[in-house]
Design an enzyme around this catalytic site. Sequence first.
Site, PDB file in Angstrom:
ATOM      1  N   ALA A 193      -1.073   6.061   4.580  1.00 41.65           N
ATOM      2  CA  ALA A 193      -0.477   5.226   5.627  1.00 41.65           C
ATOM      3  C   ALA A 193       0.769   4.511   5.090  1.00 41.65           C
ATOM      4  O   ALA A 193       1.861   4.628   5.658  1.00 41.65           O
ATOM      5  CB  ALA A 193      -1.509   4.224   6.134  1.00 41.65           C
ATOM      6  N   ARG A 198     -21.360  12.141  11.270  1.00 42.05           N
ATOM      7  CA  ARG A 198     -21.905  11.546  10.045  1.00 42.05           C
ATOM      8  C   ARG A 198     -23.014  10.535  10.281  1.00 42.05           C
ATOM      9  O   ARG A 198     -23.981  10.481   9.533  1.00 42.05           O
ATOM     10  CB  ARG A 198     -20.765  10.863   9.293  1.00 42.05           C
ATOM     11  N   GLY A 233       0.833  -1.207   0.000  1.00 37.09           N
ATOM     12  CA  GLY A 233       0.000   0.000   0.000  1.00 37.09           C
ATOM     13  C   GLY A 233       0.861   1.249   0.000  1.00 37.09           C
ATOM     14  O   GLY A 233       1.878   1.332   0.704  1.00 37.09           O
TER      15      GLY A 233
HETATM   16  C1  LIG Z   1     -14.049  10.473  -1.553  1.00 36.23           C
HETATM   17  C2  LIG Z   1     -13.364  10.369  -0.228  1.00 36.23           C
HETATM   18  C3  LIG Z   1     -13.021  11.524   0.460  1.00 36.23           C
HETATM   19  C4  LIG Z   1     -12.393  11.446   1.690  1.00 36.23           C
HETATM   20  N1  LIG Z   1     -12.064  12.595   2.347  1.00 36.23           N
HETATM   21  C5  LIG Z   1     -11.437  12.516   3.548  1.00 36.23           C
HETATM   22  C6  LIG Z   1     -11.060  13.694   4.240  1.00 36.23           C
HETATM   23  O1  LIG Z   1     -11.275  14.807   3.789  1.00 36.23           O
HETATM   24  N2  LIG Z   1     -10.438  13.558   5.436  1.00 36.23           N
HETATM   25  C7  LIG Z   1     -10.159  12.347   5.987  1.00 36.23           C
HETATM   26  O2  LIG Z   1      -9.573  12.285   7.070  1.00 36.23           O
HETATM   27  N3  LIG Z   1     -10.496  11.211   5.321  1.00 36.23           N
HETATM   28  C8  LIG Z   1     -11.109  11.268   4.136  1.00 36.23           C
HETATM   29  N4  LIG Z   1     -11.455  10.106   3.477  1.00 36.23           N
HETATM   30  C9  LIG Z   1     -10.992   8.819   4.006  1.00 36.23           C
HETATM   31  C10 LIG Z   1      -9.514   8.639   3.662  1.00 36.23           C
HETATM   32  O3  LIG Z   1      -9.257   9.157   2.381  1.00 36.23           O
HETATM   33  C11 LIG Z   1      -9.072   7.181   3.668  1.00 36.23           C
HETATM   34  O4  LIG Z   1      -9.534   6.537   4.817  1.00 36.23           O
HETATM   35  C12 LIG Z   1      -7.553   7.100   3.671  1.00 36.23           C
HETATM   36  O5  LIG Z   1      -7.021   7.875   2.630  1.00 36.23           O
HETATM   37  C13 LIG Z   1      -7.079   5.670   3.546  1.00 36.23           C
HETATM   38  O6  LIG Z   1      -5.676   5.688   3.447  1.00 36.23           O
HETATM   39  P1  LIG Z   1      -4.850   4.345   3.472  1.00 36.23           P
HETATM   40  O7  LIG Z   1      -3.422   4.750   3.295  1.00 36.23           O
HETATM   41  O8  LIG Z   1      -5.200   3.562   4.672  1.00 36.23           O
HETATM   42  O9  LIG Z   1      -5.368   3.510   2.204  1.00 36.23           O
HETATM   43  P2  LIG Z   1      -5.496   3.868   0.641  1.00 36.23           P
HETATM   44  O10 LIG Z   1      -5.214   5.282   0.342  1.00 36.23           O
HETATM   45  O11 LIG Z   1      -6.806   3.292   0.229  1.00 36.23           O
HETATM   46  O12 LIG Z   1      -4.343   3.056  -0.028  1.00 36.23           O
HETATM   47  C14 LIG Z   1      -4.385   1.655  -0.154  1.00 36.23           C
HETATM   48  C15 LIG Z   1      -3.131   1.220  -0.854  1.00 36.23           C
HETATM   49  O13 LIG Z   1      -3.037  -0.194  -0.772  1.00 36.23           O
HETATM   50  C16 LIG Z   1      -2.762  -0.740  -2.040  1.00 36.23           C
HETATM   51  N5  LIG Z   1      -3.318  -2.089  -2.057  1.00 36.23           N
HETATM   52  C17 LIG Z   1      -4.521  -2.500  -1.590  1.00 36.23           C
HETATM   53  N6  LIG Z   1      -4.650  -3.816  -1.745  1.00 36.23           N
HETATM   54  C18 LIG Z   1      -3.510  -4.250  -2.307  1.00 36.23           C
HETATM   55  C19 LIG Z   1      -3.043  -5.517  -2.716  1.00 36.23           C
HETATM   56  N7  LIG Z   1      -3.778  -6.621  -2.535  1.00 36.23           N
HETATM   57  N8  LIG Z   1      -1.831  -5.591  -3.293  1.00 36.23           N
HETATM   58  C20 LIG Z   1      -1.059  -4.480  -3.477  1.00 36.23           C
HETATM   59  N9  LIG Z   1      -1.452  -3.261  -3.093  1.00 36.23           N
HETATM   60  C21 LIG Z   1      -2.660  -3.149  -2.512  1.00 36.23           C
HETATM   61  C22 LIG Z   1      -3.367   0.217  -3.017  1.00 36.23           C
HETATM   62  O14 LIG Z   1      -2.742   0.080  -4.269  1.00 36.23           O
HETATM   63  C23 LIG Z   1      -3.060   1.555  -2.341  1.00 36.23           C
HETATM   64  O15 LIG Z   1      -1.753   1.947  -2.659  1.00 36.23           O
HETATM   65  C24 LIG Z   1     -12.105  10.185   2.257  1.00 36.23           C
HETATM   66  C25 LIG Z   1     -12.461   9.025   1.579  1.00 36.23           C
HETATM   67  C26 LIG Z   1     -13.118   9.117   0.353  1.00 36.23           C
HETATM   68  C27 LIG Z   1     -13.559   7.862  -0.313  1.00 36.23           C
END
Ligand SMILES: Cc1cc2nc3c(=O)[nH]c(=O)nc-3n(C[C@H](O)[C@H](O)[C@H](O)COP(=O)(O)OP(=O)(O)OC[C@H]3O[C@@H](n4cnc5c(N)ncnc54)[C@H](O)[C@@H]3O)c2cc1C
Length: 646
Positions: free
Chosen positions: A53, A339, A49
């Site tokens: 994060a 929410r 990912g």
């Molecule tokens: C439209 C929208 C607006 C939002 N706005 C806000 C906001 O304003 N403020 C806020 O705090 N939160 C917001 N959120 C929530 C927030 O964006 C997400 O919870 C957060 O960005 C998730 O980050 P992450 O790094 O955990 O995962 P992600 O950003 O989802 O990244 C996941 C990563 O894992 C990789 N991955 C997944 N599965 C696999 C696999 N099997 N093999 C290889 N790679 C894989 C993907 O390629 C990606 O790189 C919003 C969400 C949405 C949908």
Amino acid sequence: MDDLFTEGDPIADTRAPDGPVETRWERRRFEAKLVNPANRRKMTVIVVGTGLAGGAAAATLGEQGYRVKSYCYQDSPRRAHSIAAQGGINAAKNYRNDGDSVHRLFYDTVKGGDFRSRESNVHRLAEVSVNIIDQCVAQGVPFAREYGGLLDTRSFGGAQVQRTFYARGQTGQQLLLGAYQALERQIGLGNVEMNARHEMLELIIIDGKARGIVVRDMVTGEITTEFADAVVLASGGYGNVFYLSTNAKGCNVTATWRAHRKGAYFANPCYTQIHPTCIPVSGDHQSKLTLMSESLRNDGRVWVPKAKGDDRDPRDIPEDERDYYLERIYPSFGNLVPRDIASRAAKNVCDEGRGVGPTRLGVYLDFADAIGRLGRKAIEAKYGNLFEMYERITGEDPYEVPMRIYPAVHYTMGGLWVDYDLQSTIPGLFVIGEANFSDHGANRLGASALMQGLADGYFVLPNTVANYLAAGPFEKVDGSHPAAVEARRDVEDRIQRLLAIDGDRTVDSFHRELGQIMWEHCGMERSEAGLRKAIDEIRALRDQFWQRVRVPGDGEGLNQSLEKAGRVADFFELAELMCIDALHREESCGGHFRAEHQTPEGEAQRDDEHFAYVAAWEFTATGQPSVLHKEDLNFEYVHPTQRSYK
Ligand SMILES: Cc1cc2nc3c(=O)[nH]c(=O)nc-3n(C[C@H](O)[C@H](O)[C@H](O)COP(=O)(O)OP(=O)(O)OC[C@H]3O[C@@H](n4cnc5c(N)ncnc54)[C@H](O)[C@@H]3O)c2cc1C
């Protein structure tokens, strides 16, 4: 409960220090073992990912001197779903001197999560929040500033202070560019090996420890085994189990579900966030829903006509015939209630027949007052890109007519169970960001997911993973190890099985039907009868899937149907567990609203005596009931009360 699950021993978070909550993170950091810089070079960490994060974690671990292997399924780490985040990121900086503090952010978050999260974790999150803003400003993230040059903030739901930092309606994008630059620097220095367009399809466990993953090169179809001293999953949330959601189309559960099947407990899978302000569904052709950021509720007023079936142009409906129902029911928080509350209120007015728009599943979000008060230019500066997006999708100009919005699936609070160190029940497997369950309880407050992802990636994991790696480097392993051979064979067999079905229904048609079942019975409102029905329907549809799905092409190269088929197969298993979790939780809390458990005013009715615990589910075997392990939640600082935003 029938034969749906069995109950096992309780589980405890043994890593969280005790003592005053403000000192716990400091103590844990001091007591955790360190790895000296020379030894870091000998150790490899896999990070799956590259969202906020994973990108932050890989960059930081690379900078610390570990060898990092980073994976994502997009064509660039910069396209992770985090880029979609719009509204902002919370931090207890108190720049506005409006009464904010670490303790208040802690308090708001525990209360906002409806008392179903851990105090230790949430306090740490609030503490670290202030460092995140400094880190991102140092990276050059262009947060919005006031005329005088100071960082600007705005309000988000569930808070009465203005602690949300933002970059117009593109906060996630700007934060991700910051993390991406840091990551690219480490890639350039040779500390991070980047593998875009590689999908993790299995976890490799050797001698009880997570030691690697099986990945498929999505372009060539090649399947390889990859090894490390520790594995970090930062693979995001699973809202797309509902088919229609605000998540990017690629978001899926495979990485965490595969780990779950290998022994990582899955916590609170039923806790789903339904966001109140999304563009309403317009028809069967849709594959995605669009969020209109919560930040819009700073200036937009939510209302419906007082009379049922009032079809007049909203501009022709006089003030005294409008019901600003959030302001009416919740006068102290008004349009900025959390929410879960705002979503249910929208559902209630639509159920009463007062919904607007062609499907009547919509309410107005009206900016006329704000435009009158502040002028169009000011509104454009704050929300211009969101207004433009709305107009492009609906063909209506929100500067002229109120937006129409309706709740939609947005975020999943559930995820792999982790302890205070963010380690799962599999030693050496760490889980960060939306992929874990840790900080938001039953309802996440707005602007706190970005905060958590970056807290985990930049500040928490890089400290806690060292405590584990201090015992390494572990014995060298390679693809000839029987566990690796077996994991790889499992992946190959599954791909062949999916291709061999050669049925008559597309993957999407199954996914859409699964999503409908989930939305109907495990969405905004759940009931015992509905959940039981859903479990039966999911099982029947899953059987159909394995008999009738058609995956054209082969596994030797790019094949998007094959990618989707694997993900949907995992969604089927997850969906069943979500419904079982929702069925067993005989209370309402946060986003989990059981029709049988509500106050006379229709608010969520918690049952703290019986359900103040994290439900951590253990996988046993395909088709066999999961085992429920309960982690008791103790509240020493924020005492559970009936949440009130009135
Ligand atoms: C439209 C929208 C607006 C939002 N706005 C806000 C906001 O304003 N403020 C806020 O705090 N939160 C917001 N959120 C929530 C927030 O964006 C997400 O919870 C957060 O960005 C998730 O980050 P992450 O790094 O955990 O995962 P992600 O950003 O989802 O990244 C996941 C990563 O894992 C990789 N991955 C997944 N599965 C696999 C696999 N099997 N093999 C290889 N790679 C894989 C993907 O390629 C990606 O790189 C919003 C969400 C949405 C949908």
